[in-house]
Scaffold this motif. Structure first.
Motif, PDB file in Angstrom:
ATOM      1  N   ILE A  31       0.863  -1.176   0.000  1.00 51.19           N
ATOM      2  CA  ILE A  31       0.000   0.000   0.000  1.00 51.19           C
ATOM      3  C   ILE A  31       0.902   1.228   0.000  1.00 51.19           C
ATOM      4  N   GLU A  32       0.830   1.994  -1.070  1.00 49.05           N
ATOM      5  CA  GLU A  32       1.614   3.221  -1.211  1.00 49.05           C
ATOM      6  C   GLU A  32       3.092   2.997  -0.918  1.00 49.05           C
ATOM      7  N   GLY A  33       3.648   1.914  -1.430  1.00 49.69           N
ATOM      8  CA  GLY A  33       5.069   1.632  -1.288  1.00 49.69           C
ATOM      9  C   GLY A  33       5.475   0.933  -0.011  1.00 49.69           C
ATOM     10  N   VAL A  34       4.532   0.709   0.893  1.00 47.50           N
ATOM     11  CA  VAL A  34       4.826   0.010   2.147  1.00 47.50           C
ATOM     12  C   VAL A  34       4.227  -1.385   2.070  1.00 47.50           C
ATOM     13  N   ARG A  35       5.056  -2.379   2.323  1.00 44.75           N
ATOM     14  CA  ARG A  35       4.570  -3.762   2.269  1.00 44.75           C
ATOM     15  C   ARG A  35       4.172  -4.226   3.668  1.00 44.75           C
ATOM     16  N   LEU A  36       2.983  -4.787   3.758  1.00 43.08           N
ATOM     17  CA  LEU A  36       2.442  -5.293   5.027  1.00 43.08           C
ATOM     18  C   LEU A  36       2.388  -6.809   4.976  1.00 43.08           C
ATOM     19  N   VAL A  37       2.862  -7.438   6.030  1.00 46.19           N
ATOM     20  CA  VAL A  37       2.821  -8.896   6.126  1.00 46.19           C
ATOM     21  C   VAL A  37       1.574  -9.276   6.912  1.00 46.19           C
ATOM     22  N   HIS A  38       0.694 -10.047   6.284  1.00 49.28           N
ATOM     23  CA  HIS A  38      -0.542 -10.495   6.915  1.00 49.28           C
ATOM     24  C   HIS A  38      -0.362 -11.917   7.436  1.00 49.28           C
ATOM     25  N   ALA A  39       0.515 -12.049   8.413  1.00 48.86           N
ATOM     26  CA  ALA A  39       0.751 -13.354   9.026  1.00 48.86           C
ATOM     27  C   ALA A  39       1.204 -13.119  10.456  1.00 48.86           C
ATOM     28  N   ASN A  40       0.811 -13.977  11.333  1.00 48.87           N
ATOM     29  CA  ASN A  40       1.215 -13.897  12.723  1.00 48.87           C
ATOM     30  C   ASN A  40       2.513 -14.676  12.883  1.00 48.87           C
ATOM     31  N   VAL A  41       3.644 -13.994  12.618  1.00 49.49           N
ATOM     32  CA  VAL A  41       4.951 -14.642  12.643  1.00 49.49           C
ATOM     33  C   VAL A  41       5.918 -13.800  13.463  1.00 49.49           C
ATOM     34  N   SER A  42       7.065 -14.375  13.769  1.00 49.31           N
ATOM     35  CA  SER A  42       8.097 -13.650  14.511  1.00 49.31           C
ATOM     36  C   SER A  42       8.687 -12.551  13.632  1.00 49.31           C
ATOM     37  N   ILE A  43       9.405 -11.628  14.245  1.00 45.51           N
ATOM     38  CA  ILE A  43      10.061 -10.551  13.494  1.00 45.51           C
ATOM     39  C   ILE A  43      11.035 -11.136  12.482  1.00 45.51           C
ATOM     40  N   LYS A  44      11.767 -12.169  12.878  1.00 45.61           N
ATOM     41  CA  LYS A  44      12.717 -12.809  11.972  1.00 45.61           C
ATOM     42  C   LYS A  44      11.990 -13.365  10.746  1.00 45.61           C
ATOM     43  N   LYS A  61      18.005  -1.463   3.295  1.00 43.45           N
ATOM     44  CA  LYS A  61      17.679  -1.852   4.670  1.00 43.45           C
ATOM     45  C   LYS A  61      16.675  -0.865   5.264  1.00 43.45           C
ATOM     46  N   SER A  62      16.843   0.418   4.961  1.00 43.19           N
ATOM     47  CA  SER A  62      15.931   1.436   5.489  1.00 43.19           C
ATOM     48  C   SER A  62      14.493   1.194   5.034  1.00 43.19           C
ATOM     49  N   ILE A  64      13.119  -1.729   4.323  1.00 44.20           N
ATOM     50  CA  ILE A  64      12.590  -2.870   5.083  1.00 44.20           C
ATOM     51  C   ILE A  64      12.211  -2.428   6.487  1.00 44.20           C
ATOM     52  N   LEU A  65      13.045  -1.597   7.112  1.00 38.66           N
ATOM     53  CA  LEU A  65      12.741  -1.126   8.463  1.00 38.66           C
ATOM     54  C   LEU A  65      11.488  -0.262   8.497  1.00 38.66           C
ATOM     55  N   ILE A  66      11.266   0.544   7.459  1.00 35.68           N
ATOM     56  CA  ILE A  66      10.031   1.344   7.383  1.00 35.68           C
ATOM     57  C   ILE A  66       8.824   0.412   7.316  1.00 35.68           C
ATOM     58  N   THR A  67       8.930  -0.638   6.538  1.00 37.27           N
ATOM     59  CA  THR A  67       7.834  -1.578   6.396  1.00 37.27           C
ATOM     60  C   THR A  67       7.545  -2.294   7.706  1.00 37.27           C
ATOM     61  N   MET A  68       8.572  -2.627   8.444  1.00 39.22           N
ATOM     62  CA  MET A  68       8.378  -3.364   9.686  1.00 39.22           C
ATOM     63  C   MET A  68       7.914  -2.441  10.779  1.00 39.22           C
TER      64      MET A  68
END
Length: 68
Positions: A31-44, A61-62, A64-68
């Motif tokens: 969504i607007e350049g940010v990827r969202l993970v739709h899963a209940n998983v660990s940060i790793k 890396k930056s 990925i960090l914005i997305t997380m």
């Protein structure tokens, strides 16, 4: 093979196999350049899913960090 190496019950092994077979595009929404993970998983695992969703692209890396 999974059951033999992990001693899991058939139902548990089936759930794991089903999760492995899920295409990444089902788990990740952009969504607007940010990827969202739709899963209940660990940060790793979330980082691994995000990296896999970018496969064959370079990603900072930056970003990925914005997305997380």
């Amino acid at each position: 093979m999974l059951r033999e190496t992990t001693s899991l019950r058939m139902e548990q092994a089936g759930v794991l196999v089903g999760q492995v077979q899920v295409p990444v595009d089902v788990l990740v929404e952009e969504i607007e350049g940010v990827r969202l993970v739709h899963a209940n998983v660990s940060i790793k695992d979330e980082a691994i899913i995000l990296l896999h969703s970018h496969y064959l692209e370079k990603v900072a890396k930056s970003q990925i960090l914005i997305t997380m």
